[in-house]
Design an enzyme around this catalytic site. Structure first.
Site: not given
Length: 368
Positions: A12, A227
């Site tokens: 969160v 990536k």
């Protein structure tokens, strides 16, 4: 009426909070039955898995007496809990935790689909990548990770569409880091000029929140390498790991051994101006050739080469003309010929990253 779908969310932080805000606004949202942060887990009580956790009021839901509170649970415990729900379940991992990512096969074998922006599972050792997708097939579960590259930009889905429809991807090239995009667009703009020193631009980016708490985590190139590893694998290359190809680090060699503590970060920022002349020389070298320098990643599929580092570009090129912290990814393929398919836009930020996660969640729900 379709069967209910159950949802467990881990993390969160910035992306996790933005995701929960988006989840709360979805019509027919899945039932949120598990919400885990570093030290605490909130659960819907078994065996009914009711009441569910309100996504909009998750911060105060911990006070709700009808919900179960626990300390941190292991991945095995979370998987067992989600697998026992009276319907299909999905895990959303909004962390960057490598240990959790290495446990994705545990969830997938139990039929729990995984949606995540966490790069670690898809860019670490090739054996984990293969195990993740084998486990998904075994458990008849789905894996979506659009936001591992380019935040909410449709980079992975575009590449998968090219590959799955039989196009031949020959080369992928682009600016994959919002942080490094901002640094070079500011330090060496394609139009006009900048007198800012490299260390000043890094400090500015840190103050604006563009960098990681430790800017070396951006400057070492590893985020870009992860990536590129993901995209190269989707394009069909068996890249072993993100450190199996050349990565040009922007951390001065003399500063690599500083600790990653708060004191070490402060020392790094204090000493970075000593090396401004090195970056100025690189910038001026490009300018003399009528070009600008940018930090890019590229995959040459035919040559099976992946590389991450500095490169010079013409000032009128799409890469040179980027603004702010935007990303740009160009796909060169047989069908598209000499004009690549280009995906461009904001490649960082909690809201856009969470958008990619939420969109993936909706795709999984459609397919379950």
């Amino acid at each position: 009426m379709s069967a209910p779908i159950y949802l467990g969310v881990i993390g969160v932080g910035g992306v996790g909070t933005a995701f929960l805000n988006q989840l709360a606004r979805l019509p027919n949202a899945p039932k949120l039955i598990l919400l885990a942060r570093s030290s605490q887990t909130l659960l819907s009580p078994t065996p009914s898995y009711s009441p569910t956790i309100p996504a909009a009021e998750w911060k105060t839901a911990v006070e709700t007496p009808s919900l179960t509170k626990s300390g941190a649970l292991t991945p095995d415990e979370i998987a067992t809990y989600l697998a026992s729900a009276p319907g299909r379940s999905i895990l959303v991992d909004n962390t960057s935790d490598p240990a959790l990512a290495s446990n994705y096969p545990v969830f997938l074998r139990k039929g729990i689909s995984v949606v995540t922006p966490n790069k670690k599972g898809f860019s670490s050792d090739l054996s984990l990548w293969k195990e993740i997708f084998a486990a998904a097939a075994e458990g008849k579960a789905l894996v979506y990770h659009e936001s591992t590259v380019g935040a909410g930009l449709p980079v992975i889905s575009t590449l998968k569409d090219l590959v799955n429809t039989g196009d031949e991807v020959t080369r992928i090239e682009g600016v994959f880091s919002g942080t490094l995009s901002f640094l070079f667009n500011t330090f060496a703009p394609a139009s006009g000029s900048s007198s800012a020193k490299w260390s000043e631009v890094v400090s500015q980016a840190k103050e604006l929140g563009y960098t990681e708490p430790d800017p070396r985590d951006d400057l070492n190139g590893m985020d870009v390498a992860r990536k590129l590893t993901i995209l190269a694998r989707i394009a069909g290359l068996d890249v072993q790991s993100p450190d199996s190809f050349p990565i040009e680090s922007l951390i001065p060699a003399e500063l690599t051994s500083l600790p990653s503590s708060a004191d070490g970060i402060a020392q790094f920022m204090a000493r970075l101006p000593e090396f401004d002349s090195q970056m100025a020389a690189i910038k001026e070298g490009a300018e003399k050739a009528g070009k600008v320098v940018r930090y890019v990643g590229s995959v040459d599929v035919a040559k099976k080469e992946v590389r991450v580092g500095l490169q010079q570009f013409d000032k009128d090129s799409a890469i040179a003309g980027l603004k702010g912290s935007d990303n740009i990814i160009s796909f060169y393929t047989r069908r598209y010929g000499s004009n690549p398919l280009i995906v461009q836009g904001a490649g960082a930020g909690g809201d856009v990253t969470a958008m990619g996660v939420t969109a993936d969640l909706l795709k999984v729900i459609e397919r379950l």
